[in-house]
Motif scaffolding. Sequence first.
Motif, PDB file in Angstrom:
ATOM      1  N   ASP A   1      -3.525 -10.667  -8.321  1.00  0.00           N
ATOM      2  CA  ASP A   1      -3.114 -10.565  -6.924  1.00  0.00           C
ATOM      3  C   ASP A   1      -2.696  -9.131  -6.615  1.00  0.00           C
ATOM      4  O   ASP A   1      -2.618  -8.270  -7.490  1.00  0.00           O
ATOM      5  N   MET A   2      -2.410  -8.880  -5.347  1.00  0.00           N
ATOM      6  CA  MET A   2      -2.129  -7.507  -4.917  1.00  0.00           C
ATOM      7  C   MET A   2      -0.833  -6.960  -5.511  1.00  0.00           C
ATOM      8  O   MET A   2      -0.738  -5.771  -5.815  1.00  0.00           O
ATOM      9  N   GLU A   3       0.166  -7.799  -5.679  1.00  0.00           N
ATOM     10  CA  GLU A   3       1.411  -7.324  -6.275  1.00  0.00           C
ATOM     11  C   GLU A   3       1.178  -6.860  -7.707  1.00  0.00           C
ATOM     12  O   GLU A   3       1.686  -5.810  -8.122  1.00  0.00           O
ATOM     13  N   CYS A   4       0.393  -7.620  -8.456  1.00  0.00           N
ATOM     14  CA  CYS A   4       0.128  -7.248  -9.857  1.00  0.00           C
ATOM     15  C   CYS A   4      -0.744  -6.004  -9.949  1.00  0.00           C
ATOM     16  O   CYS A   4      -0.560  -5.181 -10.856  1.00  0.00           O
ATOM     17  N   LEU A   5      -1.676  -5.830  -9.034  1.00  0.00           N
ATOM     18  CA  LEU A   5      -2.471  -4.598  -9.032  1.00  0.00           C
ATOM     19  C   LEU A   5      -1.571  -3.393  -8.736  1.00  0.00           C
ATOM     20  O   LEU A   5      -1.743  -2.322  -9.331  1.00  0.00           O
ATOM     21  N   ALA A   6      -0.616  -3.576  -7.821  1.00  0.00           N
ATOM     22  CA  ALA A   6       0.326  -2.495  -7.541  1.00  0.00           C
ATOM     23  C   ALA A   6       1.180  -2.187  -8.768  1.00  0.00           C
ATOM     24  O   ALA A   6       1.452  -1.023  -9.073  1.00  0.00           O
ATOM     25  N   ILE A   7       1.595  -3.232  -9.495  1.00  0.00           N
ATOM     26  CA  ILE A   7       2.375  -3.031 -10.717  1.00  0.00           C
ATOM     27  C   ILE A   7       1.554  -2.268 -11.749  1.00  0.00           C
ATOM     28  O   ILE A   7       2.066  -1.379 -12.444  1.00  0.00           O
ATOM     29  N   LEU A   8       0.260  -2.591 -11.867  1.00  0.00           N
ATOM     30  CA  LEU A   8      -0.599  -1.862 -12.806  1.00  0.00           C
ATOM     31  C   LEU A   8      -0.592  -0.365 -12.505  1.00  0.00           C
ATOM     32  O   LEU A   8      -0.550   0.463 -13.417  1.00  0.00           O
ATOM     33  N   GLY A   9      -0.667  -0.025 -11.219  1.00  0.00           N
ATOM     34  CA  GLY A   9      -0.640   1.382 -10.849  1.00  0.00           C
ATOM     35  C   GLY A   9       0.675   2.041 -11.227  1.00  0.00           C
ATOM     36  O   GLY A   9       0.694   3.167 -11.752  1.00  0.00           O
ATOM     37  N   TRP A  10       1.776   1.361 -10.971  1.00  0.00           N
ATOM     38  CA  TRP A  10       3.088   1.905 -11.326  1.00  0.00           C
ATOM     39  C   TRP A  10       3.201   2.099 -12.836  1.00  0.00           C
ATOM     40  O   TRP A  10       3.696   3.123 -13.313  1.00  0.00           O
ATOM     41  N   LEU A  11       2.725   1.120 -13.593  1.00  0.00           N
ATOM     42  CA  LEU A  11       2.768   1.240 -15.050  1.00  0.00           C
ATOM     43  C   LEU A  11       1.896   2.394 -15.534  1.00  0.00           C
ATOM     44  O   LEU A  11       2.275   3.133 -16.453  1.00  0.00           O
ATOM     45  N   LEU A  12       0.717   2.565 -14.929  1.00  0.00           N
ATOM     46  CA  LEU A  12      -0.132   3.697 -15.297  1.00  0.00           C
ATOM     47  C   LEU A  12       0.626   5.008 -15.118  1.00  0.00           C
ATOM     48  O   LEU A  12       0.629   5.864 -16.011  1.00  0.00           O
ATOM     49  N   SER A  13       1.275   5.166 -13.978  1.00  0.00           N
ATOM     50  CA  SER A  13       2.036   6.378 -13.717  1.00  0.00           C
ATOM     51  C   SER A  13       3.115   6.602 -14.768  1.00  0.00           C
ATOM     52  O   SER A  13       3.268   7.707 -15.307  1.00  0.00           O
TER      53      SER A  13
ATOM     54  N   ALA B   1       0.816  -1.215   0.000  1.00  0.00           N
ATOM     55  CA  ALA B   1       0.000   0.000   0.000  1.00  0.00           C
ATOM     56  C   ALA B   1       0.852   1.269   0.000  1.00  0.00           C
ATOM     57  O   ALA B   1       0.557   2.226  -0.723  1.00  0.00           O
ATOM     58  N   ALA B   2       1.901   1.310   0.807  1.00  0.00           N
ATOM     59  CA  ALA B   2       2.733   2.513   0.874  1.00  0.00           C
ATOM     60  C   ALA B   2       3.439   2.762  -0.450  1.00  0.00           C
ATOM     61  O   ALA B   2       3.505   3.905  -0.928  1.00  0.00           O
ATOM     62  N   ALA B   3       3.947   1.700  -1.058  1.00  0.00           N
ATOM     63  CA  ALA B   3       4.622   1.847  -2.355  1.00  0.00           C
ATOM     64  C   ALA B   3       3.638   2.284  -3.429  1.00  0.00           C
ATOM     65  O   ALA B   3       3.982   3.083  -4.308  1.00  0.00           O
ATOM     66  N   PHE B   4       2.404   1.770  -3.378  1.00  0.00           N
ATOM     67  CA  PHE B   4       1.389   2.172  -4.353  1.00  0.00           C
ATOM     68  C   PHE B   4       1.095   3.664  -4.223  1.00  0.00           C
ATOM     69  O   PHE B   4       1.037   4.388  -5.222  1.00  0.00           O
ATOM     70  N   ALA B   5       0.922   4.124  -3.000  1.00  0.00           N
ATOM     71  CA  ALA B   5       0.631   5.543  -2.788  1.00  0.00           C
ATOM     72  C   ALA B   5       1.790   6.415  -3.273  1.00  0.00           C
ATOM     73  O   ALA B   5       1.572   7.472  -3.875  1.00  0.00           O
ATOM     74  N   ARG B   6       3.012   5.951  -3.049  1.00  0.00           N
ATOM     75  CA  ARG B   6       4.185   6.742  -3.426  1.00  0.00           C
ATOM     76  C   ARG B   6       4.467   6.672  -4.923  1.00  0.00           C
ATOM     77  O   ARG B   6       4.653   7.700  -5.585  1.00  0.00           O
ATOM     78  N   ASN B   7       4.502   5.463  -5.471  1.00  0.00           N
ATOM     79  CA  ASN B   7       4.927   5.275  -6.864  1.00  0.00           C
ATOM     80  C   ASN B   7       3.851   5.570  -7.888  1.00  0.00           C
ATOM     81  O   ASN B   7       4.164   5.843  -9.051  1.00  0.00           O
ATOM     82  N   THR B   8       2.602   5.504  -7.452  1.00  0.00           N
ATOM     83  CA  THR B   8       1.497   5.750  -8.385  1.00  0.00           C
ATOM     84  C   THR B   8       0.849   7.108  -8.120  1.00  0.00           C
ATOM     85  O   THR B   8       0.992   8.046  -8.896  1.00  0.00           O
ATOM     86  N   GLU B   9       0.168   7.223  -7.004  1.00  0.00           N
ATOM     87  CA  GLU B   9      -0.657   8.407  -6.770  1.00  0.00           C
ATOM     88  C   GLU B   9       0.192   9.667  -6.554  1.00  0.00           C
ATOM     89  O   GLU B   9      -0.052  10.703  -7.189  1.00  0.00           O
ATOM     90  N   ALA B  10       1.190   9.592  -5.688  1.00  0.00           N
ATOM     91  CA  ALA B  10       2.017  10.776  -5.433  1.00  0.00           C
ATOM     92  C   ALA B  10       2.827  11.160  -6.667  1.00  0.00           C
ATOM     93  O   ALA B  10       3.027  12.354  -6.945  1.00  0.00           O
ATOM     94  N   THR B  11       3.280  10.170  -7.424  1.00  0.00           N
ATOM     95  CA  THR B  11       4.076  10.464  -8.619  1.00  0.00           C
ATOM     96  C   THR B  11       3.240  11.138  -9.698  1.00  0.00           C
ATOM     97  O   THR B  11       3.685  12.088 -10.351  1.00  0.00           O
ATOM     98  N   ILE B  12       2.014  10.650  -9.916  1.00  0.00           N
ATOM     99  CA  ILE B  12       1.134  11.297 -10.897  1.00  0.00           C
ATOM    100  C   ILE B  12       0.841  12.732 -10.469  1.00  0.00           C
ATOM    101  O   ILE B  12       0.877  13.666 -11.281  1.00  0.00           O
ATOM    102  N   ALA B  13       0.560  12.937  -9.183  1.00  0.00           N
ATOM    103  CA  ALA B  13       0.285  14.289  -8.693  1.00  0.00           C
ATOM    104  C   ALA B  13       1.484  15.200  -8.932  1.00  0.00           C
ATOM    105  O   ALA B  13       1.333  16.344  -9.383  1.00  0.00           O
TER     106      ALA B  13
END
Length: 212
Positions: free
Chosen positions: A185-197, A103-115
């Motif tokens: 799985d959760m790791e792949c969902l996190a990867i999807l977010g990183w790729l989106l960013s 969760a922390a990596a998702f918030a940092r690598n996806t949401e915070a990075t896009i912002a």
Amino acid sequence: MAEKAPVFEKIYQDYLNQVERLDLSGKDAILSVRLSAAGTMIPFFNREFCVAHNGITDPEGHPPIHAVSVVLCRYLILCPETEPENETEWVSYRNFKDAAPFAAAFARNTEATIAKNFTGRLTDLETACRKLGGFPVEAGLSYDLTMQVNGLPRVPLFLLFNDADAEFRAECSVLFEKRAERFLDMECLAILGWLLSDYLAQAAGHGNETLV
């Protein structure tokens, strides 16, 4: 292109072997993928990738980065036996049961990075989303931009963005449908977010590397 580390190559070949043993007849409809003589054709962020027993390729015939290969293989391997209920409720990544380790990596690598990347660039963000096949969603929410981007056919992402103003910094949230946990799985969902960013950054012209 840099040579794959041995451990990544081993994981890649293991996933290809698992995919080769799958019987996808009937499951193509559940996943919204296309079975062809070349392999299984999977739409992925507005491009179609081919997963075959001898490798994975993008529309130009090039192998994707390791993370993309993992997500595409897991999407096939984890396919549910039946069509999940239409759980179209949007939820944040951290609300999935097993998301805590990522969760922390998702918030940092996806949401915070896009912002960070799109502060003061609202039009650029919308244009980048559209390049990935994204479209506006009228959800009755008070955000400057609300866009859906389909990472995978059954795993869309919902991007909510408020640009910075005199009082607040830019904020971004990326949501998933509740049923996404039935397909990845959760790791792949996190990867999807990183790729989106990363894909958004590239589409807007300031990515550091070409991801495929």
